[in-house]
Design a protein around this motif. Structure first.
Motif, short mmCIF file in Angstrom:
data_model
loop_
_atom_site.label_atom_id
_atom_site.label_comp_id
_atom_site.label_asym_id
_atom_site.label_seq_id
_atom_site.Cartn_x
_atom_site.Cartn_y
_atom_site.Cartn_z
N LEU A 23 0.93 -1.05 0.17
CA LEU A 23 -0.09 -0.10 -0.02
C LEU A 23 1.26 1.25 -0.06
CD1 LEU A 23 -2.79 -1.15 2.74
CD2 LEU A 23 -2.99 -0.42 0.02
N GLN A 24 1.98 1.55 0.23
CA GLN A 24 2.32 2.68 0.81
C GLN A 24 3.35 3.00 -0.94
OE1 GLN A 24 5.08 1.53 4.58
NE2 GLN A 24 4.11 2.67 5.36
N LYS A 25 4.17 1.78 -0.65
CA LYS A 25 4.54 1.77 -2.58
C LYS A 25 3.72 1.66 -3.40
CE LYS A 25 7.38 -1.12 -5.50
NZ LYS A 25 7.89 -2.78 -6.33
N ALA A 26 2.59 1.84 -3.13
CA ALA A 26 1.67 2.21 -3.96
C ALA A 26 0.97 3.52 -4.23
CB ALA A 26 0.23 1.04 -4.24
N GLY A 27 1.25 4.35 -2.72
CA GLY A 27 0.89 5.26 -1.98
C GLY A 27 -0.98 5.66 -2.13
N GLU A 28 -1.14 4.08 -1.58
CA GLU A 28 -2.32 4.47 -1.01
C GLU A 28 -2.67 4.23 0.52
OE1 GLU A 28 -5.22 3.95 -3.10
OE2 GLU A 28 -4.52 4.32 -5.39
N ASP A 29 -1.89 4.63 1.23
CA ASP A 29 -1.56 4.36 2.78
C ASP A 29 -2.20 5.46 3.30
OD1 ASP A 29 0.45 5.75 1.51
OD2 ASP A 29 1.56 5.07 4.03
N LYS A 30 -2.65 6.23 2.89
CA LYS A 30 -3.12 7.67 3.83
C LYS A 30 -4.28 7.30 3.87
CE LYS A 30 -0.13 10.20 1.53
NZ LYS A 30 0.54 8.82 0.33
N GLY A 31 -4.28 7.06 5.36
CA GLY A 31 -5.27 7.06 6.30
C GLY A 31 -6.07 5.76 7.01
N VAL A 32 -5.13 5.16 6.53
CA VAL A 32 -5.05 4.20 6.67
C VAL A 32 -4.26 3.38 8.18
CG1 VAL A 32 -4.65 1.63 6.62
CG2 VAL A 32 -4.76 2.46 4.40
N ASP A 33 -5.17 2.73 9.04
CA ASP A 33 -4.87 2.48 10.38
C ASP A 33 -3.97 1.01 10.55
OD1 ASP A 33 -3.85 2.24 12.93
OD2 ASP A 33 -6.64 2.18 13.89
N PHE A 34 -2.77 1.03 10.47
CA PHE A 34 -1.72 0.21 10.73
C PHE A 34 -1.52 -0.54 12.08
CE2 PHE A 34 -0.84 1.62 6.76
CZ PHE A 34 -1.16 0.82 5.85
N SER A 35 -1.91 -0.11 13.00
CA SER A 35 -2.39 -0.34 14.30
C SER A 35 -2.50 -1.90 15.02
CB SER A 35 -2.54 0.42 15.77
OG SER A 35 -4.18 0.52 15.49
N THR A 36 -3.55 -2.07 13.70
CA THR A 36 -4.13 -3.26 14.15
C THR A 36 -4.94 -4.05 13.16
OG1 THR A 36 -5.83 -4.97 16.11
CG2 THR A 36 -6.25 -2.60 14.93
N TYR A 37 -5.19 -5.13 12.47
CA TYR A 37 -5.96 -6.04 11.59
C TYR A 37 -6.58 -7.05 11.92
CZ TYR A 37 -2.51 -9.47 11.56
OH TYR A 37 -1.11 -10.43 12.92
N TYR A 38 -7.61 -7.23 10.78
CA TYR A 38 -8.51 -8.43 11.29
C TYR A 38 -8.10 -9.65 10.05
CZ TYR A 38 -12.38 -5.82 13.53
OH TYR A 38 -12.43 -5.25 14.30
N ARG A 39 -8.11 -10.75 10.82
CA ARG A 39 -7.47 -11.68 9.59
C ARG A 39 -8.71 -12.21 9.68
NH1 ARG A 39 -3.14 -14.66 14.45
NH2 ARG A 39 -4.58 -15.98 14.39
N ALA A 40 -8.76 -13.02 8.23
CA ALA A 40 -9.77 -14.14 7.92
C ALA A 40 -10.29 -15.46 7.12
CB ALA A 40 -11.74 -12.57 6.82
#
Length: 177
Positions: free
Chosen positions: A146-163
């Motif tokens: 996401l960072q490499k694609a420049g699509e990480d603005k506003g994304v909270d990376f502090s936690t995540y769901y896995r499915a």
């Protein structure tokens, strides 16, 4: 029921697809909106397979009728897991027929969670993702892409769901996110 196919998945709307090229191949990342929904959940503070098994079977018992209404509830997908501040929360999505008034759990360790609507970014990958280290690597790779694609603005990376979408008896074509 543990080994049958599910007939209802958590609803979502794809907002955007993001193609990403990596050294491991091309990915498609999806930005999705999930509506507010009720989930039945179990928490543990231990990240081991024994604790995950206990969580799964506590939730499984709930859907096969160990609840205040003795109601059998069809299995849905995915089974979600969230690691947040040292707590591991496994949840099953409650099908549409039980969203308005889910049966009360009779197991004190099982509870109904009202998840608010949320926007997430995810990618689908196959195989058996059974270790926390595998999920952490996937989360890091997704963040990096996401960072490499420049699509990480506003994304909270502090936690995540896995499915996980498949029964343990599915060996080919597994779906993880």
């Amino acid at each position: 029921q543990y080994e049958t196919e599910v007939n209802e998945e958590t609803p979502y709307t794809v907002i955007k697809t993001i193609p990403v090229k990596t050294v491991d191949g091309d990915w498609t990342i999806e930005e999705r909106n999930y509506p507010a929904a009720k989930w039945v959940c179990h928490e543990t503070d231990r990240p081991n397979s024994r604790s995950r098994r206990k969580s799964f079977f506590s939730l499984f018992n709930y859907i096969v009728g160990t609840n205040a209404d003795d109601a059998e509830i069809p299995m849905t997908a995915p089974v979600s897991m969230q690691k947040d501040a040292g707590v591991y929360r496994m949840c099953f999505y409650l099908p549409a027929a039980h969203q308005a008034a889910p049966p009360a759990p009779t197991d004190a360790d099982v509870f109904i969670q009202d998840r608010p609507s949320m926007t997430v970014v995810t990618r689908t990958f196959g195989g058996f993702a059974t270790k926390d280290s595998h999920w952490e690597t996937e989360a890091k790779d997704l963040k990096d892409a996401l960072q490499k694609a420049g699509e990480d603005k506003g994304v909270d990376f502090s936690t995540y769901y896995r499915a996980g979408y498949d029964a343990p008896t599915t060996f080919v074509g597994r779906r993880n996110e």
